[in-house]
Design a protein around this motif. Structure first.
Motif, PDB file in Angstrom:
ATOM      1  N   MET A   1      40.090  45.575  -5.803  1.00  0.00           N
ATOM      2  CA  MET A   1      38.821  46.233  -5.695  1.00  0.00           C
ATOM      3  C   MET A   1      38.440  46.402  -4.240  1.00  0.00           C
ATOM      4  O   MET A   1      37.711  47.316  -3.936  1.00  0.00           O
ATOM      5  CB  MET A   1      37.754  45.459  -6.455  1.00  0.00           C
ATOM      6  N   GLU A   2      38.935  45.553  -3.410  1.00  0.00           N
ATOM      7  CA  GLU A   2      38.641  45.668  -1.986  1.00  0.00           C
ATOM      8  C   GLU A   2      39.169  46.987  -1.435  1.00  0.00           C
ATOM      9  O   GLU A   2      38.523  47.616  -0.596  1.00  0.00           O
ATOM     10  CB  GLU A   2      39.259  44.485  -1.238  1.00  0.00           C
ATOM     11  N   PHE A   3      40.335  47.420  -1.930  1.00  0.00           N
ATOM     12  CA  PHE A   3      40.903  48.692  -1.497  1.00  0.00           C
ATOM     13  C   PHE A   3      39.973  49.847  -1.849  1.00  0.00           C
ATOM     14  O   PHE A   3      39.687  50.714  -1.020  1.00  0.00           O
ATOM     15  CB  PHE A   3      42.276  48.915  -2.132  1.00  0.00           C
ATOM     16  N   THR A   5      36.780  49.745  -2.507  1.00  0.00           N
ATOM     17  CA  THR A   5      35.546  49.628  -1.737  1.00  0.00           C
ATOM     18  C   THR A   5      35.757  50.168  -0.325  1.00  0.00           C
ATOM     19  O   THR A   5      34.896  50.852   0.217  1.00  0.00           O
ATOM     20  CB  THR A   5      35.075  48.156  -1.682  1.00  0.00           C
ATOM     21  N   GLY A   6      36.928  49.882   0.260  1.00  0.00           N
ATOM     22  CA  GLY A   6      37.262  50.400   1.585  1.00  0.00           C
ATOM     23  C   GLY A   6      37.386  51.915   1.593  1.00  0.00           C
ATOM     24  O   GLY A   6      36.928  52.588   2.516  1.00  0.00           O
ATOM     25  N   GLN A  24      40.862  46.978 -11.895  1.00  0.00           N
ATOM     26  CA  GLN A  24      40.984  45.521 -11.984  1.00  0.00           C
ATOM     27  C   GLN A  24      41.786  45.129 -13.221  1.00  0.00           C
ATOM     28  O   GLN A  24      42.653  44.255 -13.156  1.00  0.00           O
ATOM     29  CB  GLN A  24      39.608  44.876 -12.029  1.00  0.00           C
TER      30      GLN A  24
END
Length: 42
Positions: A1-3, A5-6, A24
């Motif tokens: 999820m960080e990807f 969000t980035g 996810q």
């Protein structure tokens, strides 16, 4: 999820909550299965 969000922050591309949830799920299922069924370190 960080990807995702980035991507959203850096490129201004909208990423829906549904896309976040599905991503996810798609990632977690194979990892869970590998940990459960693979012999040795995964």
């Amino acid at each position: 999820m960080e990807f995702l969000t980035g991507v959203q922050a850096e490129h201004g591309l909208p990423v829906s909550a549904r896309a976040m949830d599905l991503t996810q799920l798609v990632v977690s299922e194979p990892v869970t299965n590998a940990r459960k069924y693979a012999p040795g370190p995964a």
